[in-house]
Design a protein around this motif. Structure first.
Motif, PDB file in Angstrom:
ATOM      1  N   UNK A  98     -76.120 -80.149  76.627  1.00  0.00           N
ATOM      2  CA  UNK A  98     -76.723 -80.755  77.818  1.00  0.00           C
ATOM      3  C   UNK A  98     -77.238 -79.715  78.812  1.00  0.00           C
ATOM      4  N   UNK A  99     -76.906 -78.445  78.569  1.00  0.00           N
ATOM      5  CA  UNK A  99     -77.367 -77.361  79.425  1.00  0.00           C
ATOM      6  C   UNK A  99     -77.959 -76.267  78.542  1.00  0.00           C
ATOM      7  N   UNK A 100     -79.285 -76.173  78.438  1.00  0.00           N
ATOM      8  CA  UNK A 100     -79.914 -75.218  77.519  1.00  0.00           C
ATOM      9  C   UNK A 100     -79.518 -73.766  77.771  1.00  0.00           C
ATOM     10  N   UNK A 101     -79.128 -73.444  78.993  1.00  0.00           N
ATOM     11  CA  UNK A 101     -78.760 -72.062  79.326  1.00  0.00           C
ATOM     12  C   UNK A 101     -77.266 -71.795  79.145  1.00  0.00           C
ATOM     13  N   UNK A 102     -76.578 -72.635  78.407  1.00  0.00           N
ATOM     14  CA  UNK A 102     -75.142 -72.417  78.168  1.00  0.00           C
ATOM     15  C   UNK A 102     -74.921 -71.066  77.507  1.00  0.00           C
ATOM     16  N   UNK A 103     -73.855 -70.380  77.917  1.00  0.00           N
ATOM     17  CA  UNK A 103     -73.566 -69.032  77.430  1.00  0.00           C
ATOM     18  C   UNK A 103     -72.273 -68.949  76.641  1.00  0.00           C
ATOM     19  N   UNK A 104     -71.652 -70.113  76.354  1.00  0.00           N
ATOM     20  CA  UNK A 104     -70.364 -70.091  75.666  1.00  0.00           C
ATOM     21  C   UNK A 104     -69.206 -69.902  76.621  1.00  0.00           C
ATOM     22  N   UNK A 105     -69.291 -70.510  77.788  1.00  0.00           N
ATOM     23  CA  UNK A 105     -68.323 -70.287  78.873  1.00  0.00           C
ATOM     24  C   UNK A 105     -66.905 -70.705  78.484  1.00  0.00           C
ATOM     25  N   UNK A 106     -65.962 -69.780  78.559  1.00  0.00           N
ATOM     26  CA  UNK A 106     -64.553 -70.134  78.394  1.00  0.00           C
ATOM     27  C   UNK A 106     -63.681 -69.048  79.003  1.00  0.00           C
ATOM     28  N   UNK A 107     -62.469 -69.453  79.431  1.00  0.00           N
ATOM     29  CA  UNK A 107     -61.612 -68.485  80.091  1.00  0.00           C
ATOM     30  C   UNK A 107     -60.254 -69.052  80.432  1.00  0.00           C
ATOM     31  N   UNK A 108     -59.636 -68.464  81.459  1.00  0.00           N
ATOM     32  CA  UNK A 108     -58.291 -68.826  81.876  1.00  0.00           C
ATOM     33  C   UNK A 108     -58.264 -69.116  83.367  1.00  0.00           C
ATOM     34  N   UNK A 109     -57.545 -70.164  83.721  1.00  0.00           N
ATOM     35  CA  UNK A 109     -57.269 -70.468  85.117  1.00  0.00           C
ATOM     36  C   UNK A 109     -55.782 -70.260  85.369  1.00  0.00           C
ATOM     37  N   UNK A 110     -55.432 -69.881  86.581  1.00  0.00           N
ATOM     38  CA  UNK A 110     -54.026 -69.633  86.915  1.00  0.00           C
ATOM     39  C   UNK A 110     -53.798 -69.962  88.380  1.00  0.00           C
ATOM     40  N   UNK A 111     -52.516 -70.075  88.736  1.00  0.00           N
ATOM     41  CA  UNK A 111     -52.142 -70.602  90.058  1.00  0.00           C
ATOM     42  C   UNK A 111     -52.817 -71.949  90.309  1.00  0.00           C
ATOM     43  N   UNK A 124     -65.433 -65.916  80.520  1.00  0.00           N
ATOM     44  CA  UNK A 124     -66.378 -65.100  79.774  1.00  0.00           C
ATOM     45  C   UNK A 124     -67.659 -65.881  79.497  1.00  0.00           C
ATOM     46  N   UNK A 125     -68.742 -65.132  79.392  1.00  0.00           N
ATOM     47  CA  UNK A 125     -70.018 -65.666  78.901  1.00  0.00           C
ATOM     48  C   UNK A 125     -70.380 -64.852  77.658  1.00  0.00           C
ATOM     49  N   UNK A 126     -69.798 -65.155  76.508  1.00  0.00           N
ATOM     50  CA  UNK A 126     -69.934 -64.279  75.350  1.00  0.00           C
ATOM     51  C   UNK A 126     -71.363 -64.022  74.891  1.00  0.00           C
ATOM     52  N   UNK A 127     -72.264 -64.988  75.039  1.00  0.00           N
ATOM     53  CA  UNK A 127     -73.630 -64.751  74.565  1.00  0.00           C
ATOM     54  C   UNK A 127     -74.356 -63.708  75.409  1.00  0.00           C
ATOM     55  N   UNK A 138     -74.662 -57.755  82.505  1.00  0.00           N
ATOM     56  CA  UNK A 138     -73.822 -57.543  83.681  1.00  0.00           C
ATOM     57  C   UNK A 138     -73.094 -58.809  84.116  1.00  0.00           C
ATOM     58  N   UNK A 139     -73.506 -59.962  83.580  1.00  0.00           N
ATOM     59  CA  UNK A 139     -72.887 -61.239  83.938  1.00  0.00           C
ATOM     60  C   UNK A 139     -71.994 -61.770  82.817  1.00  0.00           C
ATOM     61  N   UNK A 140     -71.394 -60.902  82.032  1.00  0.00           N
ATOM     62  CA  UNK A 140     -70.587 -61.348  80.891  1.00  0.00           C
ATOM     63  C   UNK A 140     -69.215 -61.846  81.305  1.00  0.00           C
ATOM     64  N   UNK A 141     -68.605 -61.230  82.297  1.00  0.00           N
ATOM     65  CA  UNK A 141     -67.265 -61.603  82.776  1.00  0.00           C
ATOM     66  C   UNK A 141     -67.384 -62.069  84.218  1.00  0.00           C
ATOM     67  N   UNK A 142     -66.678 -63.148  84.556  1.00  0.00           N
ATOM     68  CA  UNK A 142     -66.822 -63.730  85.891  1.00  0.00           C
ATOM     69  C   UNK A 142     -65.472 -64.160  86.454  1.00  0.00           C
ATOM     70  N   UNK A 143     -65.210 -63.789  87.700  1.00  0.00           N
ATOM     71  CA  UNK A 143     -64.088 -64.352  88.475  1.00  0.00           C
ATOM     72  C   UNK A 143     -64.636 -65.401  89.416  1.00  0.00           C
ATOM     73  N   UNK A 144     -63.870 -66.477  89.633  1.00  0.00           N
ATOM     74  CA  UNK A 144     -64.175 -67.395  90.721  1.00  0.00           C
ATOM     75  C   UNK A 144     -62.880 -68.019  91.225  1.00  0.00           C
ATOM     76  N   UNK A 145     -62.953 -68.620  92.387  1.00  0.00           N
ATOM     77  CA  UNK A 145     -61.786 -69.263  92.982  1.00  0.00           C
ATOM     78  C   UNK A 145     -62.188 -70.658  93.435  1.00  0.00           C
ATOM     79  N   UNK A 146     -61.551 -71.648  92.853  1.00  0.00           N
ATOM     80  CA  UNK A 146     -61.880 -73.042  93.160  1.00  0.00           C
ATOM     81  C   UNK A 146     -61.067 -73.522  94.363  1.00  0.00           C
ATOM     82  N   UNK A 166     -68.994 -56.816  79.265  1.00  0.00           N
ATOM     83  CA  UNK A 166     -68.010 -56.579  78.205  1.00  0.00           C
ATOM     84  C   UNK A 166     -68.705 -56.749  76.864  1.00  0.00           C
ATOM     85  N   UNK A 167     -68.271 -55.976  75.881  1.00  0.00           N
ATOM     86  CA  UNK A 167     -68.861 -56.046  74.544  1.00  0.00           C
ATOM     87  C   UNK A 167     -68.183 -57.161  73.755  1.00  0.00           C
ATOM     88  N   UNK A 168     -68.681 -58.377  73.904  1.00  0.00           N
ATOM     89  CA  UNK A 168     -68.144 -59.546  73.214  1.00  0.00           C
ATOM     90  C   UNK A 168     -69.305 -60.407  72.748  1.00  0.00           C
TER      91      UNK A 168
END
Length: 231
Positions: A98-111, A124-127, A138-146, A166-168
């Motif tokens: 549903x989003x043509x610009x998808x990059x394979x987004x997956x990761x970990x949330x905590x707290x 991560x954005x592995x693609x 330069x946009x392969x790894x991302x931090x955010x706070x919800x 990151x090389x992924x």
């Protein structure tokens, strides 16, 4: 045949409610705005997770308001302030995403708080990792706070401080470890001795909570070998 039947039942149960609990690797999880399925991959049982577009609709015309939210499977009965999360993860982009610009987004949330209103996350954005365009790399790894600090806000206000390269790549298992202590979070990828990413000052208000396996739009995420260590 028995494993296939169990997996199918899990999908049916989890799509019938906003947040359905299930058990994987002797741990209880809660699916929040996601669909999950236990599948067999190369002889191992892994957890497959996708964003549930019914529970969490996506608006391509308003991307900033449609992403970086609570779309994960969360461990129940966990309350951590500081600790370490280790997991192997693999991502694929959906057919007819549903989003043509998808990059394979997956990761970990905590707290993650009990009501899913506040959490920290690194994903991560592995693609992007092996793209020909250096800016994408330069946009392969991302931090955010919800909920306040989305990727788009941090990209505008922090000048790349909360993302890196990151090389992924897609369709490969990536070893991920996050150590978080007080205001600092450190990411290690593929068992490297030096960190791939350092968040010197996290921005969220949640000081403790659970951990979760996070995915975003257009992504099929797979997870295995989860280890959680409380400090």
């Amino acid at each position: 045949m028995k494993k296939i039947i169990l997996s199918s039942l899990l999908v049916l149960n989890m799509t019938s409610a906003f947040a359905q609990k299930f058990t994987w690797n002797q741990r209880e999880f809660e699916a929040v705005n996601t669909k999950a399925e236990i599948v067999n991959m190369d002889g191992a049982q892994v957890l497959k997770v996708e964003r549930d577009l019914i529970a969490s609709p996506f608006d391509e015309k308003n991307i900033e308001a449609s992403v970086d939210g609570p779309t994960y499977v969360k461990l129940t009965n966990v309350d951590m302030e500081n600790g370490t999360i280790e997991v192997k993860m693999l991502s694929r982009i959906m057919e007819n995403s549903p989003f043509p610009a998808a990059r394979g987004f997956l990761g970990l949330a905590y707290r993650v708080d009990q009501e899913n209103r506040n959490f920290e996350a690194i994903y991560l954005r592995p693609s992007n990792g092996r793209a020909d365009d250096q800016l994408r790399r330069n946009h392969t790894v991302q931090y955010f706070s919800y909920p306040d600090y989305t990727f788009s806000r941090l990209r505008k206000e922090a000048n790349g401080l909360y993302e890196t390269y990151a090389d992924i790549g897609l369709n490969e298992w990536i070893d991920v470890r996050i150590d978080f202590q007080d205001e600092k979070a450190v990411l290690y990828i593929n068992n490297q001795k030096s960190p791939s990413f350092i968040v010197t000052k996290m921005l969220g208000t949640s000081k403790k909570g659970s951990i979760a396996l996070w995915v975003e739009i257009g992504t099929i995420g797979y997870f295995k070998d989860l280890k959680v260590t409380k400090k």
